[in-house]
Motif scaffolding. Structure first.
Motif, PDB file in Angstrom:
ATOM      1  N   UNK A   1      -2.868  11.362 -11.510  1.00 22.59           N
ATOM      2  CA  UNK A   1      -2.594   9.937 -11.329  1.00 22.59           C
ATOM      3  C   UNK A   1      -1.835   9.675 -10.029  1.00 22.59           C
ATOM      4  N   UNK A   2      -0.878  10.521  -9.682  1.00 19.78           N
ATOM      5  CA  UNK A   2      -0.163  10.328  -8.412  1.00 19.78           C
ATOM      6  C   UNK A   2      -1.120  10.356  -7.229  1.00 19.78           C
ATOM      7  N   UNK A   3      -2.096  11.243  -7.277  1.00 15.82           N
ATOM      8  CA  UNK A   3      -3.063  11.355  -6.185  1.00 15.82           C
ATOM      9  C   UNK A   3      -4.004  10.150  -6.115  1.00 15.82           C
ATOM     10  N   UNK A   4      -4.138   9.394  -7.213  1.00 16.07           N
ATOM     11  CA  UNK A   4      -5.010   8.219  -7.253  1.00 16.07           C
ATOM     12  C   UNK A   4      -4.333   6.954  -6.730  1.00 16.07           C
ATOM     13  N   UNK A   5      -3.008   6.952  -6.618  1.00 16.95           N
ATOM     14  CA  UNK A   5      -2.258   5.745  -6.280  1.00 16.95           C
ATOM     15  C   UNK A   5      -2.675   5.185  -4.918  1.00 16.95           C
ATOM     16  N   UNK A   6      -2.905   3.855  -4.895  1.00 21.63           N
ATOM     17  CA  UNK A   6      -3.239   3.166  -3.641  1.00 21.63           C
ATOM     18  C   UNK A   6      -2.309   2.000  -3.348  1.00 21.63           C
ATOM     19  N   UNK A   7      -1.568   1.543  -4.372  1.00 24.29           N
ATOM     20  CA  UNK A   7      -0.710   0.366  -4.190  1.00 24.29           C
ATOM     21  C   UNK A   7       0.469   0.420  -5.149  1.00 24.29           C
ATOM     22  N   UNK A   8       1.485  -0.366  -4.831  1.00 25.43           N
ATOM     23  CA  UNK A   8       2.644  -0.428  -5.700  1.00 25.43           C
ATOM     24  C   UNK A   8       3.421  -1.699  -5.470  1.00 25.43           C
ATOM     25  N   UNK A   9       4.326  -1.975  -6.392  1.00 24.78           N
ATOM     26  CA  UNK A   9       5.232  -3.108  -6.236  1.00 24.78           C
ATOM     27  C   UNK A   9       6.500  -2.805  -7.022  1.00 24.78           C
ATOM     28  N   UNK A  10       7.560  -3.468  -6.627  1.00 26.41           N
ATOM     29  CA  UNK A  10       8.830  -3.355  -7.322  1.00 26.41           C
ATOM     30  C   UNK A  10       9.142  -4.716  -7.916  1.00 26.41           C
ATOM     31  N   UNK A  11       9.515  -4.711  -9.183  1.00 27.00           N
ATOM     32  CA  UNK A  11       9.935  -5.927  -9.864  1.00 27.00           C
ATOM     33  C   UNK A  11      11.152  -5.562 -10.701  1.00 27.00           C
ATOM     34  N   UNK A  12      12.299  -6.150 -10.359  1.00 29.02           N
ATOM     35  CA  UNK A  12      13.530  -5.776 -11.032  1.00 29.02           C
ATOM     36  C   UNK A  12      13.838  -4.319 -10.773  1.00 29.02           C
ATOM     37  N   UNK A  13      14.058  -3.564 -11.826  1.00 32.93           N
ATOM     38  CA  UNK A  13      14.336  -2.124 -11.707  1.00 32.93           C
ATOM     39  C   UNK A  13      13.114  -1.279 -12.044  1.00 32.93           C
ATOM     40  N   UNK A  14      11.942  -1.836 -11.860  1.00 30.73           N
ATOM     41  CA  UNK A  14      10.699  -1.132 -12.189  1.00 30.73           C
ATOM     42  C   UNK A  14       9.838  -0.959 -10.941  1.00 30.73           C
ATOM     43  N   UNK A  15       9.192   0.182 -10.858  1.00 28.02           N
ATOM     44  CA  UNK A  15       8.213   0.477  -9.823  1.00 28.02           C
ATOM     45  C   UNK A  15       6.864   0.609 -10.510  1.00 28.02           C
ATOM     46  N   UNK A  16       5.913  -0.219 -10.105  1.00 26.01           N
ATOM     47  CA  UNK A  16       4.573  -0.218 -10.678  1.00 26.01           C
ATOM     48  C   UNK A  16       3.629   0.413  -9.667  1.00 26.01           C
TER      49      UNK A  16
ATOM     50  N   UNK B   1       0.841  -1.199   0.000  1.00 26.12           N
ATOM     51  CA  UNK B   1       0.000   0.000   0.000  1.00 26.12           C
ATOM     52  C   UNK B   1       0.876   1.250   0.000  1.00 26.12           C
ATOM     53  N   UNK B   2       0.516   2.212  -0.834  1.00 23.85           N
ATOM     54  CA  UNK B   2       1.223   3.488  -0.879  1.00 23.85           C
ATOM     55  C   UNK B   2       0.224   4.578  -1.240  1.00 23.85           C
ATOM     56  N   UNK B   3       0.345   5.696  -0.561  1.00 24.67           N
ATOM     57  CA  UNK B   3      -0.502   6.858  -0.827  1.00 24.67           C
ATOM     58  C   UNK B   3       0.375   8.094  -0.771  1.00 24.67           C
ATOM     59  N   UNK B   4       0.113   9.004  -1.671  1.00 28.88           N
ATOM     60  CA  UNK B   4       0.814  10.276  -1.670  1.00 28.88           C
ATOM     61  C   UNK B   4      -0.140  11.335  -1.118  1.00 28.88           C
TER      62      UNK B   4
END
Length: 131
Positions: free
Chosen positions: A102-117, A76-79
Motif C-alpha cells: 500500500x505504501x508503494x501505491x500512494x499517489x496523494x495525501x492530505x492532513x486534516x486535524x491530527x490525521x494523515x490520509x 501529491x506524495x510518492x514513496x
C-alpha cells in the motif's frame, strides 16, 4: 436553493480544514496507522510512518523497520527507494506485505486535524494518527 447554498458552504468549510502536505516538508512528523480501509489492523503490533523534513521516510511495518524517500508536492506524495529488514514474524507477515504494498501505491495525501490520509488517486488506502 437554500439547501444547495448550505451544502456548498459546508464543502468549502471542510476543504478549508484539510491541508496539503507542506507541514510534512517543513518539520519531522511521526504517525501511527490507525485505520486501514478494507484490511484488518493487527492487534499485536503497530505500523508507523516517520517523515523527515529532508524527505526521508521510515518506520515500523508491524514487524520490520523500513526506509526510503518521500517526494512531496502539494497533495501529491510518492514513496520511492523503499527498503526493509527481513525478519519473519508469523503473526503479522500478511499485514506486513500488504502495508508495504500500500505504501508503494500512494499517489496523494492530505492532513486534516491530527490525521494523515494517504490515497491512490481517489481511493483511500490508509489513515495515520499523529504521534
Amino acid at each position: 436553493m437554500k439547501k444547495l447554498i448550505m451544502i456548498l458552504f459546508a464543502v468549502v468549510a471542510m476543504q478549508a480544514c484539510t491541508k496539503d502536505l507542506r507541514l510534512i516538508k517543513q518539520q519531522d512528523t511521526k504517525w501511527e496507522l490507525s485505520e486501514w480501509p478494507g484490511k484488518t489492523l493487527p492487534t499485536t503490533a503497530k505500523a508507523t510512518l516517520n517523515i523527515t523534513s529532508a524527505s526521508k521516510v521510515g518506520g515500523k511495518s508491524f514487524c520490520n523497520t523500513y526506509g526510503g524517500e518521500a517526494v512531496i508536492n502539494g497533495h501529491a506524495i510518492r514513496f520511492s527507494r523503499m527498503f526493509s529488514t527481513k525478519m519473519y514474524c508469523e503473526a503479522v507477515s500478511d499485514a506486513e506485505v500488504k502495508y508495504q504494498t500500500d505504501l508503494e501505491k500512494v499517489t496523494a495525501g492530505k492532513i486534516s486535524g491530527n490525521k494523515l490520509y494517504l490515497y491512490r488517486n481517489e481511493t483511500l488506502l490508509m489513515v495515520f494518527s499523529k504521534l
